[in-house]
Structures are given as structure tokens and as C-alpha cells.
Design an enzyme around this catalytic site. Structure first.
Site, PDB file in Angstrom:
ATOM      1  N   SER A  14       0.852  -1.186   0.000  1.00  0.00           N
ATOM      2  CA  SER A  14       0.000   0.000   0.000  1.00  0.00           C
ATOM      3  C   SER A  14       0.893   1.243   0.000  1.00  0.00           C
ATOM      4  CB  SER A  14      -0.910  -0.018   1.223  1.00  0.00           C
ATOM      5  OG  SER A  14      -0.110   0.000   2.382  1.00  0.00           O
ATOM      6  N   GLU A 142     -11.578   3.011  -7.170  1.00  0.00           N
ATOM      7  CA  GLU A 142     -10.281   2.729  -6.553  1.00  0.00           C
ATOM      8  C   GLU A 142     -10.488   1.669  -5.482  1.00  0.00           C
ATOM      9  OE1 GLU A 142      -8.205   6.117  -4.768  1.00  0.00           O
ATOM     10  OE2 GLU A 142      -7.040   4.710  -3.539  1.00  0.00           O
ATOM     11  N   THR A 187      11.755  -6.162 -11.115  1.00  0.00           N
ATOM     12  CA  THR A 187      10.340  -6.315 -11.472  1.00  0.00           C
ATOM     13  C   THR A 187       9.715  -7.587 -10.891  1.00  0.00           C
ATOM     14  OG1 THR A 187      10.841  -7.504 -13.498  1.00  0.00           O
ATOM     15  CG2 THR A 187      10.674  -5.103 -13.666  1.00  0.00           C
ATOM     16  N   LYS A 188      10.521  -8.414 -10.231  1.00  0.00           N
ATOM     17  CA  LYS A 188       9.977  -9.704  -9.748  1.00  0.00           C
ATOM     18  C   LYS A 188       8.776  -9.510  -8.811  1.00  0.00           C
ATOM     19  CE  LYS A 188      11.491 -13.105 -10.957  1.00  0.00           C
ATOM     20  NZ  LYS A 188      12.604 -13.931 -10.590  1.00  0.00           N
ATOM     21  N   PRO A 189       8.874  -8.608  -7.817  1.00  0.00           N
ATOM     22  CA  PRO A 189       7.694  -8.449  -6.939  1.00  0.00           C
ATOM     23  C   PRO A 189       6.452  -8.040  -7.744  1.00  0.00           C
ATOM     24  CG  PRO A 189       9.587  -7.225  -6.067  1.00  0.00           C
ATOM     25  CD  PRO A 189       9.986  -7.726  -7.414  1.00  0.00           C
ATOM     26  N   GLN A 191       5.820  -8.854 -10.771  1.00  0.00           N
ATOM     27  CA  GLN A 191       5.353 -10.046 -11.499  1.00  0.00           C
ATOM     28  C   GLN A 191       4.481 -10.924 -10.601  1.00  0.00           C
ATOM     29  OE1 GLN A 191       8.623 -12.216 -13.354  1.00  0.00           O
ATOM     30  NE2 GLN A 191       9.717 -10.308 -13.681  1.00  0.00           N
ATOM     31  N   CYS A 381     -10.887  25.439  13.478  1.00  0.00           N
ATOM     32  CA  CYS A 381     -11.689  24.626  14.383  1.00  0.00           C
ATOM     33  C   CYS A 381     -11.080  24.639  15.788  1.00  0.00           C
ATOM     34  CB  CYS A 381     -11.858  23.228  13.813  1.00  0.00           C
ATOM     35  SG  CYS A 381     -13.288  22.386  14.505  1.00  0.00           S
ATOM     36  N   GLU A 405     -13.920  20.844  27.017  1.00  0.00           N
ATOM     37  CA  GLU A 405     -13.297  19.614  26.491  1.00  0.00           C
ATOM     38  C   GLU A 405     -12.009  19.312  27.271  1.00  0.00           C
ATOM     39  OE1 GLU A 405     -12.213  19.733  22.312  1.00  0.00           O
ATOM     40  OE2 GLU A 405     -11.664  17.610  22.296  1.00  0.00           O
ATOM     41  N   HIS A 506     -13.732  24.014   8.766  1.00  0.00           N
ATOM     42  CA  HIS A 506     -12.480  23.487   8.207  1.00  0.00           C
ATOM     43  C   HIS A 506     -12.380  23.925   6.745  1.00  0.00           C
ATOM     44  CE1 HIS A 506     -11.038  20.922  11.447  1.00  0.00           C
ATOM     45  NE2 HIS A 506     -12.293  20.609  11.683  1.00  0.00           N
ATOM     46  N   GLU A 508      -9.983  24.249   4.892  1.00  0.00           N
ATOM     47  CA  GLU A 508      -8.989  23.472   4.127  1.00  0.00           C
ATOM     48  C   GLU A 508      -9.650  22.337   3.351  1.00  0.00           C
ATOM     49  OE1 GLU A 508      -9.354  23.506   7.374  1.00  0.00           O
ATOM     50  OE2 GLU A 508      -8.932  21.577   8.323  1.00  0.00           O
TER      51      GLU A 508
HETATM   52  N1  GLN Z   1     -12.136  19.060  19.647  1.00  0.00           N
HETATM   53  C1  GLN Z   1     -12.847  20.173  19.144  1.00  0.00           C
HETATM   54  C2  GLN Z   1     -14.348  19.928  19.084  1.00  0.00           C
HETATM   55  O1  GLN Z   1     -14.776  18.806  19.097  1.00  0.00           O
HETATM   56  C3  GLN Z   1     -12.313  20.611  17.791  1.00  0.00           C
HETATM   57  C4  GLN Z   1     -12.537  19.609  16.715  1.00  0.00           C
HETATM   58  C5  GLN Z   1     -11.772  19.905  15.459  1.00  0.00           C
HETATM   59  O2  GLN Z   1     -10.793  20.628  15.472  1.00  0.00           O
HETATM   60  N2  GLN Z   1     -12.170  19.305  14.369  1.00  0.00           N
HETATM   61  O3  GLN Z   1     -15.118  20.857  19.009  1.00  0.00           O
END
Ligand code: GLN
Length: 535
Positions: A14, A142, A187-189, A191, A381, A405, A506, A508
Site C-alpha cells: 500500500s 479505486e 520487477t519480480k515483486p 510479477q 476549528c 473539552e 475546516h 482546508e
Molecule cells: N475538539 C474540538 C471539538 O470537538 C475541535 C474539533 C476539530 O478541530 N475538528 O469541538
């Protein structure tokens, strides 16, 4: 036109980058003007990725529709620039769960329920449902794991059967290691992998081969011979400096044209969009400017835990023609000793998401350093929650401010669990998840960056900004820059001076090479600006 299928199977080991190969093919099909959807099979018996540890499995990726999926979905979206959905992810857990639920309902009365045909039919059913409901030109499947694993064996049988009903192209991703002492690619692996695949009843139409250096002619000939294919169907996938360059590398080898031919497609590639992609890749490889951004997190030991943050920085860098160098800092390490020393010289700071108490005080220290030294900061977050705690403690004088938390009985619970989350004891899929809309206030930095008032970002968390403290925070300068549309939950906060933005979302997760996340663009340009002022 009936939907065509491409199935990508890995052999030998993997981690060869099946996700990147799948994404590159999605991109190529898109550039040729064909609609393509990825599907991913993962053999684990978890229903989804939601309960997995990012330290072991890498980042949990969240889609608009609240699905918590494998991080490969992040790669697909970043290449394809499309929002995907949870039905494209099939796990062992989903398959077994659904077969057992049907058995309990009596749908198989009188028969003994078996892997073949019941589980395999279930898998085929899930795939064909996507075909029926979305009608894409192509579905690329995939298959997680490698050929020969017990975990994915029934799924490999399912795709073999799928090919009896639908036009299907099989691609085997393999690896040719170079042993320094011998000085040649072996290349054996690979194959052995071909043999396992052939035993499963599948003959690959293409072999894509990972290697450190370009594939040698000798290795290519051997691979072709043993895989039973022509030499031009063995595709080089040697190490590239950026994953986004792989579609271009495939084009250089004529892989795109052969694949289109196999699929019976005749459209021409969209030159203009191809040039745009090339431009983005070029700016990643040869940027004119550079900047260093520190990521202070708790899972920095496994970079895959923050892959979307890392990629979002690459996207923003490409757009701004800047190479973004990431300085990874484990937050634990900032708790003892002189944190300033470790942070000295950074151009910008990100505190990303995370769960649990470990390392929190280190993140708060880093944020304090950034605020006091006017270093551009982005809190994602958990990072936004730490930004809130830091501001409450150091600016508003609430010395014992914390999140429940980390400190259940904190005196000032500036981040807390909403009453609606308190009774929840089931773990899977119970957080605030998926796409949430937010209204930004017009005079905020965030509004300037997004360029509109109503925006949507993905979420994955339980704790929230405690509105009880909004007044005192605002009085002390903190800007509440965005809330949910009903104004009940705080989504964006900002420092009054400099660039400091925290979001409960988030962003991102929605950043793409051809559409970088606005907040990342904001952070990187603020860092570049600060750097140019210094010189
Ligand atoms: N631990 C935090 C919460 O649950 C932030 C979670 C996170 O950053 N995704 O609110």
C-alpha cells in the site's frame, strides 16, 4: 451512452499513491470534457472513517453531506474541483451492515447468506446505483489495499463480475524498487502481483509503475511481458516533485490518448484548461517568492493527519506564485521551556483541528506569540477555540478561561458543549458535521477575503464558542466576524489588528488547486506582505 468503468487495483504494497493516480485520471477525463465520478472501496469493517485515529489512518475527510470518508476523497476533490458525496465511499462495514440488515428483514428467506453472491451483489448494487442516479460518463473505482489481501478479496471478485456487465478498463498500480547494490529496477515483486491479479480473473489493460527514478526500458519490457500487455501500456509513475504534475506526466506518455481509445471516447482535450493546470503546476515548481508558515499541531508526527491543510497552503502558494515552506511544530514541545525560541522567525502560523487535551497549552502559547508579534495567524476549528481561550485569558483577563473539552469545570467556559450535544453517547456521525452556511459581517477581513456575505464551509466538531462571553470579548476588541444564518453559533472571529482569523469550520477541506480557500490566500498573502515589509 452507457457509463464506462475504470478500476484501479494496487499490488505489492500500500502507499503507492492509488489516490493520486485515480485523481489524475479524473482530471484527464474532465479535461477531455467527460463527466467522471470516483468511487472508493475500503476493506475495514468500520462503517466510515469517523471513529478512526488520525495518527494511524491519516486525516478524516468530511464531505458537504456530512459523510466522514477516507482522505483519498480529499485528493479527488482537490484535482477535480467538484463536491463529492458519501455514496461514493463503500466500506467493508457498509457492505456487511447492509447485507445483515437485509437478512434480518427476511430478504434472503430460505437461503444461506454468502460472500458470493450476496456480498458481491451488494457491492455491485451500490456501484450501479451511482451509475443509475448520476449517469456519469465514467466511474473510476479505486480498490483500497492490495491484491491478495483478505480484506478486499470479495470486492475484487465484485469488480471482476462488474466487468462482465459493463465496459471496464483495469489498471494495476505496482512498484519497481531499485536496489542500490544491484543498480537496476527489479520487477519480480510486480510479477508476483500480476500473477495474483490474473488468478483473480483480472487481466490489466494498463500497468502504472511507481519507481524512484524513471522506468528503464528493460523494466518496462519485462513488466509488459509478464502483465500480458503491449509495452506502451506500461506507464511510468516515477517520483514527481508535485502530485499535481502527474496528469501532465501521463499526457507526455500518451496514456490519455490510449485510455480514451479504450473507453471509445473521441473528444479532444480542452487546451485552454490544460494550459491553466500547467500554469498552476509550474508555479508550484518554480515560485517567484517564498514564505515559511508554522503549523503547531498535535499530530505532526504523521503528516497525513493534516494533509488538507498542507495542500491548501500549496494551492494558495500556487495562486500567489509563492513557495510555502511548512515548519511543523509539535504543540507538546512548546509547553515546556522557551516557546518563543522555536517560533522565532516564522512568517505565519496555523493551529489546525484536533481533539483532546494533549498539547493544547502549547497551541495557546503559540497563538499568544503570534498575536503579540503581529504574525499572521489562522485558527482552524480547534485552532479557533484556542484563539478564543488565549484572547479571553490574555486580553480580557479571564485567567481561568478554557474549553470544557479540556477542563470540565473551568471557571470561564468560553468554549463549551452545546446542550444538544450533551446527551450524545453514540460516537459515529454525531458531531456538527458537513456543510454549514454562515453570514459574514461586512466590515470583516473574512468578508473581504470571501467577497460575499453568505458562505458555506465544512464542519467536524462538538464544542462551540460560548455566546455568554461574546459581550466581554467584543468589548475587548475581538471581532465576531461570522455566525450561522440563525445567528446562534459563532463561526468566525478576528483579532482587531493585523491578520488573525479563527473559524469553527475546516476551510482546508474545500480548497482546490484551481480554487484555493480564501482564508489560506489571506494568510499567505499577509505573511508575504509582512516579509516584504521586513526587507
Ligand atoms: N475538539 C474540538 C471539538 O470537538 C475541535 C474539533 C476539530 O478541530 N475538528 O469541538
Amino acid at each position: 451512452m452507457p457509463t464506462k468503468y475504470i478500476v484501479i487495483l494496487g499490488s505489492m504494497m500500500s502507499g503507492l499513491g492509488k489516490g493520486v493516480v485515480t485523481s489524475s485520471l479524473l482530471k484527464l477525463l474532465d479535461l477531455y470534457g467527460y463527466s467522471a465520478l470516483p468511487m472508493k472501496f475500503d476493506g475495514y469493517l468500520n462503517y466510515d472513517c469517523g471513529t478512526m485515529n488520525p495518527y494511524r489512518h491519516g486525516e478524516v475527510f468530511v464531505l458537504d453531506d456530512k459523510s466522514e470518508v477516507d482522505m483519498d476523497f480529499g485528493i479527488y476533490e482537490r484535482f477535480l474541483d467538484k463536491d463529492l458525496t458519501g455514496d461514493l465511499s463503500i466500506t467493508g462495514g457498509k457492505l456487511f451492515g447492509s447485507v445483515i440488515a437485509k437478512e434480518r428483514k427476511g430478504e434472503y428467506l430460505g437461503v444461506d447468506v454468502q460472500i458470493i453472491p450476496h456480498l458481491t451483489n451488494e457491492a455491485i448494487g451500490m456501484i450501479e446505483k451511482v451509475e443509475r442516479t448520476r449517469k456519469p460518463d465514467v466511474i473510476i473505482i479505486e480498490v483500497g489495499g492490495t491484491v491478495g489481501d483478505i480484506e478486499n478479496s470479495y470486492f475484487i471478485e465484485a469488480v471482476r463480475q462488474l466487468a462482465l456487465r459493463h465496459p471496464t478498463v483495469f489498471i494495476n498500480l505496482t512498484y519497481a524498487p531499485s536496489l542500490e547494490v544491484v543498480g537496476e529496477q527489479k520487477t519480480k515483486p510486480a510479477q508476483v502481483g500480476f500473477r495474483l491479479l490474473l488468478q483473480s480473473g483480472i487481466r490489466p489493460n494498463f500497468v502504472v509503475c511507481r519507481s524512484e527514478d524513471s522506468l528503464t526500458e528493460k523494466a518496462r519490457q519485462k513488466l509488459a511481458l509478464f502483465a500480458n500487455i503491449e509495452e506502451n501500456r506500461v506507464i511510468d509513475d516515477s517520483d514527481t516533485r508535485t502530485i499535481y504534475g502527474l496528469p501532465l506526466h501521463f499526457i507526455e506518455q500518451g496514456f490519455d490518448r490510449l485510455l480514451m481509445k479504450d473507453l471509445g471516447f473521441s473528444r479532444k482535450i480542452n487546451r485552454k484548461r490544460l494550459e491553466e493546470w500547467k500554469g498552476s503546476v509550474n508555479r508550484i515548481l518554480n515560485p517567484k517568492k517564498s514564505v515559511e508558515i508554522a503549523i503547531v499541531g498535535k499530530y505532526t508526527g504523521l503528516r497525513d493527519s493534516y494533509v488538507s491543510v498542507k495542500e491548501a497552503l500549496i494551492h494558495a502558494g500556487s495562486k500567489l506564485d509563492a513557495g510555502v515552506k511548512i515548519k511543523w511544530i509539535e504543540s507538546d514541545g512548546l509547553e515546556k521551556g522557551d516557546a518563543n525560541e522555536k517560533l522565532d522567525g516564522i512568517g505565519g502560523l496555523i493551529v489546525p483541528g484536533g481533539f483532546g487535551k494533549r498539547g493544547i497549552e502549547g497551541m495557546i502559547k503559540a497563538i499568544e506569540y503570534a498575536r503579540e508579534n503581529n504574525i499572521p495567524f489562522l485558527g482552524l476549528c480547534l485552532g479557533m477555540q484556542c484563539m478564543t481561550i488565549e484572547y479571553a485569558r490574555d486580553v480580557c483577563g479571564l485567567k481561568d478561561a478554557n474549553s470544557t473539552e479540556f477542563e470540565k469545570n473551568a471557571k470561564d467556559k468560553v468554549i463549551y458543549l452545546l446542550p444538544s450535544q450533551r446527551g450524545v453517547d453514540r460516537k459515529g456521525g454525531t458531531m456538527r458535521l458537513g456543510l454549514w452556511h454562515c453570514k459574514l459581517s461586512r466590515n470583516s477581513v473574512s468578508y473581504r477575503l470571501y467577497g460575499k456575505e453568505k458562505i458555506g464551509e465544512r464542519h467536524r466538531h462538538r464544542y462551540e464558542f460560548n455566546n455568554k462571553y461574546a459581550g466581554v470579548m467584543e468589548k475587548n476588541g475581538l471581532v465576531i466576524a461570522g455566525t450561522t444564518l440563525d445567528k446562534k453559533l459563532v463561526e468566525f472571529i478576528e483579532w482587531p489588528k493585523g491578520f488573525g482569523v479563527g473559524t469553527q469550520a475546516h476551510p482546508e477541506l474545500r480548497s482546490r488547486l484551481t480554487g484555493p480557500a480564501p482564508l489560506f490566500l489571506g494568510l499567505v498573502s499577509a505573511a508575504l506582505k509582512k516579509k516584504s515589509e521586513k526587507v
